[in-house]
Design a protein around this motif. Structure first.
Motif, PDB file in Angstrom:
ATOM      1  N   SER A 149       0.834  -1.206   0.000  1.00 34.85           N
ATOM      2  CA  SER A 149       0.000   0.000   0.000  1.00 34.85           C
ATOM      3  C   SER A 149       0.866   1.252   0.000  1.00 34.85           C
ATOM      4  CB  SER A 149      -0.929   0.011   1.217  1.00 34.85           C
ATOM      5  OG  SER A 149      -1.925  -0.969   1.109  1.00 34.85           O
ATOM      6  N   VAL A 150       1.905   1.237   0.831  1.00 35.89           N
ATOM      7  CA  VAL A 150       2.805   2.388   0.891  1.00 35.89           C
ATOM      8  C   VAL A 150       3.557   2.550  -0.426  1.00 35.89           C
ATOM      9  CG1 VAL A 150       4.815   3.380   2.042  1.00 35.89           C
ATOM     10  CG2 VAL A 150       3.050   2.237   3.389  1.00 35.89           C
ATOM     11  N   ALA A 151       4.080   1.449  -0.940  1.00 32.01           N
ATOM     12  CA  ALA A 151       4.831   1.502  -2.194  1.00 32.01           C
ATOM     13  C   ALA A 151       3.952   1.988  -3.348  1.00 32.01           C
ATOM     14  CB  ALA A 151       5.410   0.125  -2.512  1.00 32.01           C
ATOM     15  N   THR A 152       2.728   1.474  -3.404  1.00 34.37           N
ATOM     16  CA  THR A 152       1.796   1.864  -4.465  1.00 34.37           C
ATOM     17  C   THR A 152       1.480   3.354  -4.401  1.00 34.37           C
ATOM     18  OG1 THR A 152       0.789  -0.338  -4.477  1.00 34.37           O
ATOM     19  CG2 THR A 152      -0.464   1.432  -5.485  1.00 34.37           C
ATOM     20  N   PHE A 153       1.291   3.867  -3.195  1.00 33.76           N
ATOM     21  CA  PHE A 153       0.985   5.292  -3.051  1.00 33.76           C
ATOM     22  C   PHE A 153       2.177   6.149  -3.471  1.00 33.76           C
ATOM     23  CE2 PHE A 153       0.800   9.282  -0.708  1.00 33.76           C
ATOM     24  CZ  PHE A 153      -0.480   9.719  -1.058  1.00 33.76           C
ATOM     25  N   ILE A 154       3.382   5.729  -3.097  1.00 34.77           N
ATOM     26  CA  ILE A 154       4.585   6.505  -3.391  1.00 34.77           C
ATOM     27  C   ILE A 154       4.795   6.706  -4.888  1.00 34.77           C
ATOM     28  CG2 ILE A 154       7.115   6.407  -3.320  1.00 34.77           C
ATOM     29  CD1 ILE A 154       6.885   5.254  -0.512  1.00 34.77           C
ATOM     30  N   VAL A 155       4.430   5.701  -5.684  1.00 30.28           N
ATOM     31  CA  VAL A 155       4.652   5.813  -7.137  1.00 30.28           C
ATOM     32  C   VAL A 155       3.339   5.994  -7.904  1.00 30.28           C
ATOM     33  CG1 VAL A 155       6.781   4.478  -7.069  1.00 30.28           C
ATOM     34  CG2 VAL A 155       4.602   3.292  -7.402  1.00 30.28           C
ATOM     35  N   GLY A 156       2.225   6.166  -7.187  1.00 28.68           N
ATOM     36  CA  GLY A 156       0.925   6.293  -7.842  1.00 28.68           C
ATOM     37  C   GLY A 156       0.589   7.719  -8.243  1.00 28.68           C
ATOM     38  N   GLU A 157      -0.621   7.906  -8.754  1.00 32.99           N
ATOM     39  CA  GLU A 157      -1.066   9.209  -9.233  1.00 32.99           C
ATOM     40  C   GLU A 157      -1.505  10.125  -8.098  1.00 32.99           C
ATOM     41  OE1 GLU A 157      -4.077   8.701 -12.150  1.00 32.99           O
ATOM     42  OE2 GLU A 157      -2.806   7.594 -13.551  1.00 32.99           O
ATOM     43  N   GLU A 158      -2.022   9.540  -7.020  1.00 30.56           N
ATOM     44  CA  GLU A 158      -2.598  10.343  -5.941  1.00 30.56           C
ATOM     45  C   GLU A 158      -1.570  11.237  -5.254  1.00 30.56           C
ATOM     46  OE1 GLU A 158      -5.641   9.719  -2.152  1.00 30.56           O
ATOM     47  OE2 GLU A 158      -4.837   7.983  -3.226  1.00 30.56           O
ATOM     48  N   ILE A 159      -0.342  10.783  -5.172  1.00 32.52           N
ATOM     49  CA  ILE A 159       0.696  11.578  -4.519  1.00 32.52           C
ATOM     50  C   ILE A 159       1.139  12.753  -5.384  1.00 32.52           C
ATOM     51  CG2 ILE A 159       2.701  10.305  -5.400  1.00 32.52           C
ATOM     52  CD1 ILE A 159       3.973  10.573  -2.635  1.00 32.52           C
ATOM     53  N   GLY A 160       0.859  12.682  -6.677  1.00 30.08           N
ATOM     54  CA  GLY A 160       1.271  13.738  -7.597  1.00 30.08           C
ATOM     55  C   GLY A 160       2.685  13.521  -8.107  1.00 30.08           C
ATOM     56  N   ASP A 161       3.152  14.470  -8.911  1.00 30.43           N
ATOM     57  CA  ASP A 161       4.498  14.365  -9.480  1.00 30.43           C
ATOM     58  C   ASP A 161       5.529  14.981  -8.538  1.00 30.43           C
ATOM     59  OD1 ASP A 161       3.697  13.126 -11.850  1.00 30.43           O
ATOM     60  OD2 ASP A 161       3.224  15.047 -12.792  1.00 30.43           O
ATOM     61  N   TYR A 162       6.703  14.396  -8.545  1.00 33.76           N
ATOM     62  CA  TYR A 162       7.827  14.955  -7.801  1.00 33.76           C
ATOM     63  C   TYR A 162       9.114  14.512  -8.484  1.00 33.76           C
ATOM     64  CZ  TYR A 162       7.735  10.264  -5.667  1.00 33.76           C
ATOM     65  OH  TYR A 162       7.714   8.910  -5.459  1.00 33.76           O
ATOM     66  N   LYS A 163      10.183  15.186  -8.163  1.00 35.61           N
ATOM     67  CA  LYS A 163      11.464  14.920  -8.806  1.00 35.61           C
ATOM     68  C   LYS A 163      11.935  13.500  -8.501  1.00 35.61           C
ATOM     69  CE  LYS A 163      15.908  17.211  -9.585  1.00 35.61           C
ATOM     70  NZ  LYS A 163      16.795  18.332  -9.147  1.00 35.61           N
ATOM     71  N   TYR A 164      12.415  12.812  -9.512  1.00 41.17           N
ATOM     72  CA  TYR A 164      12.951  11.453  -9.431  1.00 41.17           C
ATOM     73  C   TYR A 164      11.870  10.387  -9.230  1.00 41.17           C
ATOM     74  CZ  TYR A 164      17.342  13.983  -8.635  1.00 41.17           C
ATOM     75  OH  TYR A 164      18.410  14.828  -8.736  1.00 41.17           O
ATOM     76  N   LYS A 165      10.632  10.738  -9.425  1.00 47.51           N
ATOM     77  CA  LYS A 165       9.569   9.750  -9.258  1.00 47.51           C
ATOM     78  C   LYS A 165       9.739   8.580 -10.225  1.00 47.51           C
ATOM     79  CE  LYS A 165       4.514   9.288  -9.046  1.00 47.51           C
ATOM     80  NZ  LYS A 165       3.211   9.992  -9.220  1.00 47.51           N
ATOM     81  N   ASP A 166      10.194   8.864 -11.441  1.00 48.87           N
ATOM     82  CA  ASP A 166      10.403   7.803 -12.431  1.00 48.87           C
ATOM     83  C   ASP A 166      11.503   6.838 -11.982  1.00 48.87           C
ATOM     84  OD1 ASP A 166      12.247   9.885 -12.692  1.00 48.87           O
ATOM     85  OD2 ASP A 166      12.658   9.414 -14.800  1.00 48.87           O
ATOM     86  N   LYS A 167      12.503   7.365 -11.281  1.00 43.60           N
ATOM     87  CA  LYS A 167      13.558   6.503 -10.763  1.00 43.60           C
ATOM     88  C   LYS A 167      13.030   5.615  -9.633  1.00 43.60           C
ATOM     89  CE  LYS A 167      17.447   6.370 -11.004  1.00 43.60           C
ATOM     90  NZ  LYS A 167      18.308   5.323 -11.615  1.00 43.60           N
ATOM     91  N   VAL A 168      12.233   6.201  -8.761  1.00 43.49           N
ATOM     92  CA  VAL A 168      11.671   5.448  -7.644  1.00 43.49           C
ATOM     93  C   VAL A 168      10.825   4.282  -8.162  1.00 43.49           C
ATOM     94  CG1 VAL A 168      10.174   5.551  -5.615  1.00 43.49           C
ATOM     95  CG2 VAL A 168      11.674   7.469  -6.153  1.00 43.49           C
ATOM     96  N   LEU A 169      10.061   4.541  -9.214  1.00 45.67           N
ATOM     97  CA  LEU A 169       9.204   3.516  -9.798  1.00 45.67           C
ATOM     98  C   LEU A 169      10.004   2.282 -10.204  1.00 45.67           C
ATOM     99  CD1 LEU A 169       6.417   2.653 -10.840  1.00 45.67           C
ATOM    100  CD2 LEU A 169       6.926   3.823 -12.980  1.00 45.67           C
ATOM    101  N   LYS A 170      11.218   2.487 -10.681  1.00 46.99           N
ATOM    102  CA  LYS A 170      12.064   1.372 -11.124  1.00 46.99           C
ATOM    103  C   LYS A 170      12.795   0.702  -9.958  1.00 46.99           C
ATOM    104  CE  LYS A 170      12.922   3.455 -15.658  1.00 46.99           C
ATOM    105  NZ  LYS A 170      13.964   4.007 -16.567  1.00 46.99           N
ATOM    106  N   ASP A 171      13.044   1.457  -8.896  1.00 44.68           N
ATOM    107  CA  ASP A 171      13.876   0.948  -7.803  1.00 44.68           C
ATOM    108  C   ASP A 171      13.095   0.397  -6.610  1.00 44.68           C
ATOM    109  OD1 ASP A 171      16.074   1.726  -9.261  1.00 44.68           O
ATOM    110  OD2 ASP A 171      16.389   3.604  -8.177  1.00 44.68           O
TER     111      ASP A 171
END
Length: 207
Positions: A149-171
């Motif tokens: 749940s935490v991981a999904t929220f961190i890379v999901g749409e609800e949290i919005g965009d932030y710097k390095y989000k694309d990197k987090v999604l992969k890592d």
């Protein structure tokens, strides 16, 4: 006869002198390998120390200013969220106030990680933990769902965009640990409240 004897002596000397030379060579190679490993461990330790300090310095004021119930280990950079900060009892759905907190915290945390050490971050791991009440498998399922749940929220749409989000999604990686890593009091008893937690940590790869 004398020359023949000398040739025999020389051959025996050449055979016997080969092994000390070979042994010296092996010893030198092993020493070089040990130096490389020692150097690598020193660099890794230095990066880990710098990362932990960077994270702590970057987010501590944000936590204080917003009254966020988050613990950060100043030595390792490990972030700990207590159960009540994120979830209701026996639930794996993030509370609304938890989402608002993560919206503030995660961008600062991620930027502290990637701004200076982007090439060294190999994983961002979310680990869910429970106490020892209930069966191990039930707790394993709950801890896994909470981490997810935490991981999904961190890379999901609800949290919005932030710097390095694309990197987090992969890592990012989510793991449930059930009651395998309980927190204990000084007297050896289990601290159930502290055991019910979600941890956020990073893994580094220094080449």
């Amino acid at each position: 006869m004398i020359n023949k004897y000398r040739r025999t002596i020389n051959k025996e000397f050449e055979k016997s002198s080969f092994w000390p030379t070979f042994t010296d060579m092996i010893a030198t190679v092993l020493m070089v390998i040990m130096l490389i490993l020692f150097s690598s461990e020193s660099i890794t330790g230095s990066v880990e120390k710098d990362l932990a300090k960077s994270i702590n310095d970057s987010v501590k004021n944000t936590l204080k200013d917003n009254g966020l119930n988050v613990l950060i280990d100043e030595k390792s950079g490990l972030v700990t969220f207590g159960e009540s900060t994120l979830f209701d009892v026996d639930s794996y759905e993030l509370k609304q106030e938890a989402k608002e907190m993560l919206k503030i915290f995660i961008p600062r945390y991620v930027e502290a990680l990637y701004s200076n050490y982007e090439g060294n971050i190999s994983k961002i791991v979310i680990k869910g933990h429970t106490d020892d009440v209930g069966s191990y498998l039930y707790n394993l399922d709950l801890s896994q769902k909470r981490a997810y749940s935490v991981a999904t929220f961190i890379v999901g749409e609800e949290i919005g965009d932030y710097k390095y989000k694309d990197k987090v999604l992969k890592d990012i990686e989510a793991i449930g640990r059930s009651e395998a890593e309980l927190i204990k009091n000084t007297d050896g008893t289990i601290n159930k409240d502290a055991s019910r937690r979600v941890e956020l940590m990073y893994e580094i790869d220094v080449d």
